[in-house]
Design a protein around this motif. Structure first.
Motif, PDB file in Angstrom:
ATOM      1  N   SER A  15      -5.900   2.547  -4.784  1.00 57.91           N
ATOM      2  CA  SER A  15      -6.009   3.717  -3.926  1.00 57.91           C
ATOM      3  C   SER A  15      -5.329   4.931  -4.552  1.00 57.91           C
ATOM      4  O   SER A  15      -4.180   4.869  -4.999  1.00 57.91           O
ATOM      5  CB  SER A  15      -5.368   3.415  -2.562  1.00 57.91           C
ATOM      6  OG  SER A  15      -5.410   4.544  -1.730  1.00 57.91           O
TER       7      SER A  15
ATOM      8  N   GLU B 157      -4.328  -2.596  -1.453  1.00 60.18           N
ATOM      9  CA  GLU B 157      -4.987  -1.361  -1.897  1.00 60.18           C
ATOM     10  C   GLU B 157      -4.403  -0.853  -3.226  1.00 60.18           C
ATOM     11  O   GLU B 157      -3.935   0.286  -3.320  1.00 60.18           O
ATOM     12  CB  GLU B 157      -4.871  -0.276  -0.825  1.00 60.18           C
ATOM     13  CG  GLU B 157      -5.542  -0.615   0.489  1.00 60.18           C
ATOM     14  CD  GLU B 157      -7.068  -0.575   0.410  1.00 60.18           C
ATOM     15  OE1 GLU B 157      -7.606  -0.070  -0.582  1.00 60.18           O
ATOM     16  OE2 GLU B 157      -7.713  -1.074   1.345  1.00 60.18           O
TER      17      GLU B 157
ATOM     18  N   GLU C 273       0.835  -1.202   0.000  1.00 56.01           N
ATOM     19  CA  GLU C 273       0.000   0.000   0.000  1.00 56.01           C
ATOM     20  C   GLU C 273       0.871   1.253   0.000  1.00 56.01           C
ATOM     21  O   GLU C 273       0.596   2.220  -0.716  1.00 56.01           O
ATOM     22  CB  GLU C 273      -0.923  -0.002   1.225  1.00 56.01           C
ATOM     23  CG  GLU C 273      -1.847   1.198   1.269  1.00 56.01           C
ATOM     24  CD  GLU C 273      -2.811   1.152   2.437  1.00 56.01           C
ATOM     25  OE1 GLU C 273      -3.700   2.019   2.495  1.00 56.01           O
ATOM     26  OE2 GLU C 273      -2.686   0.258   3.300  1.00 56.01           O
TER      27      GLU C 273
ATOM     28  N   GLN D 285     -12.773  -0.415  -1.407  1.00 52.56           N
ATOM     29  CA  GLN D 285     -13.811  -0.117  -2.385  1.00 52.56           C
ATOM     30  C   GLN D 285     -14.507  -1.415  -2.818  1.00 52.56           C
ATOM     31  O   GLN D 285     -13.958  -2.224  -3.554  1.00 52.56           O
ATOM     32  CB  GLN D 285     -13.195   0.614  -3.575  1.00 52.56           C
ATOM     33  CG  GLN D 285     -12.651   1.987  -3.168  1.00 52.56           C
ATOM     34  CD  GLN D 285     -11.661   2.551  -4.167  1.00 52.56           C
ATOM     35  OE1 GLN D 285     -10.587   1.986  -4.371  1.00 52.56           O
ATOM     36  NE2 GLN D 285     -12.015   3.672  -4.769  1.00 52.56           N
TER      37      GLN D 285
ATOM     38  N   HIS E  92     -14.832  -2.707  -6.579  1.00 49.54           N
ATOM     39  CA  HIS E  92     -13.694  -3.342  -7.228  1.00 49.54           C
ATOM     40  C   HIS E  92     -13.655  -4.841  -6.916  1.00 49.54           C
ATOM     41  O   HIS E  92     -13.416  -5.669  -7.801  1.00 49.54           O
ATOM     42  CB  HIS E  92     -12.388  -2.691  -6.772  1.00 49.54           C
ATOM     43  CG  HIS E  92     -12.248  -1.273  -7.216  1.00 49.54           C
ATOM     44  ND1 HIS E  92     -11.447  -0.361  -6.564  1.00 49.54           N
ATOM     45  CD2 HIS E  92     -12.817  -0.599  -8.247  1.00 49.54           C
ATOM     46  CE1 HIS E  92     -11.530   0.806  -7.183  1.00 49.54           C
ATOM     47  NE2 HIS E  92     -12.355   0.682  -8.203  1.00 49.54           N
TER      48      HIS E  92
ATOM     49  N   SER F 130      -8.969  -4.126  -0.591  1.00 48.48           N
ATOM     50  CA  SER F 130      -9.536  -2.860  -1.030  1.00 48.48           C
ATOM     51  C   SER F 130     -10.580  -2.387  -0.038  1.00 48.48           C
ATOM     52  O   SER F 130     -11.257  -3.189   0.600  1.00 48.48           O
ATOM     53  CB  SER F 130     -10.170  -2.998  -2.420  1.00 48.48           C
ATOM     54  OG  SER F 130     -10.708  -1.764  -2.855  1.00 48.48           O
TER      55      SER F 130
END
Length: 299
Positions: A159, A156, A79, A189, A192, A187
């Motif tokens: 991101s 991630e 990340e 999100q 996704h 994630s």
């Protein structure tokens, strides 16, 4: 090469970061980890990679532990950016590719191919610090896949990317999966994970709240989402039998209902109340499931 986590726990002093996690991730699959900050996703990845030792349990890949001897088979996209800002892109990737046992001409050919794909061939001799955050992420991704890993772990990966770069990176990830790479990513999100993954795991404070195939998780959730737009007062649906949640939205309402039969009953009850512009029954989104399951773990 199946990745197996069996009763894996990681403690830092009195704090438990990951608690009794058990998963099987088949070969050539895309697997998603979901969870908020402190859920245990990054700690799990670091244990898989051998960067952290598990406090209990075991992790095997094709029946063996993952050590340095398998590093040429694994790619890792952390990340936090891990590139050297003063190095030029070519120097950076050649250095990292050599660490994976590749030859310089092979590395440069792969790099040029990836830069062309990401529409930034002119960046090959630019310093990393001269690139935007989005383009730095592209270079970071290339560094993780330059050696064509069999297992790719991404923390991630989308991101901070704009929508165009997100789509570009997703297409690249899907291509790798179709060519045989096993891919694990985390994630925040939900869309996704919902779009890309066959199977997933939701972590909350180190605990495995939900795991399994996306299809099975949605089927077992049971509840449906009903969206109604119409020229009538829909407030009476708040207390309608079979409606478990009512949410007003522009032009109508969004309902959570227990069964599909409830939607048929609602539709019949609206027939003499006015014009219906939209009546759409949807399966629950991963976001709906995440909010309910993770929210329940706070109670």
């Amino acid at each position: 090469m199946t990745l197996v986590l069996r009763n894996v726990t990681k403690r830092f002093g009195k704090d438990t970061a990951v608690n009794n996690l058990s998963l099987e991730i088949p070969e050539k699959e895309m697997f998603g980890f979901l969870g908020g900050n402190g859920a245990g996703k990054t700690t799990t990845f670091r244990m898989i990679l051998g960067l952290l030792d598990a406090s209990a349990g075991e992790i095997t890949w094709n029946g063996q532990s993952i050590g340095y001897d398998k590093s040429h088979l694994i790619g890792y996209l952390p990340e936090e950016r891990g590139l050297y800002p003063k190095l030029k892109v070519r120097e950076q990737i050649v250095y990292l590719g050599k660490l994976r046992g590749m030859k310089k001409n092979e590395i440069v050919a792969e790099l040029e191919s990836w830069l062309e794909r990401f529409k930034v061939p002119e960046y090959i001799d630019k310093k990393v610090e001269e690139l935007s955050k989005g383009n730095q992420q592209k270079i970071q991704f290339i560094s993780a896949v330059i050696h064509k890993p069999k297992l790719l772990i991404m923390d991630e990966p989308f991101s901070g990317l704009d929508p165009i770069n997100v789509e570009m990176l997703k297409e690249a990830v899907v291509d790798l999966k179709e060519k045989g790479t096993s891919i694990i990513f985390s994630s925040h999100q939900m869309d996704h994970v919902e779009e890309l993954c066959e199977n997933l795991c939701i972590l909350q404070k180190g605990n495995q709240i939900v795991h399994g195939s996306l299809r099975d998780i949605k089927d077992s959730y049971g509840k449906k989402k009903l969206i109604i737009h119409g020229d009538m007062d829909l407030q009476f649906l708040r207390s309608y039998e079979g409606v478990t949640k009512y949410k007003p939205i522009t032009g109508g309402c969004e309902l959570q209902i227990e069964t599909e039969q409830v939607s048929q009953s609602i539709f019949a009850s609206l027939q003499d109340k006015g014009f219906i512009r939209k009546f759409n029954l949807e399966e629950p989104s991963l976001n709906d499931i995440f909010i309910e399951k993770v929210g329940a773990s706070y109670e």
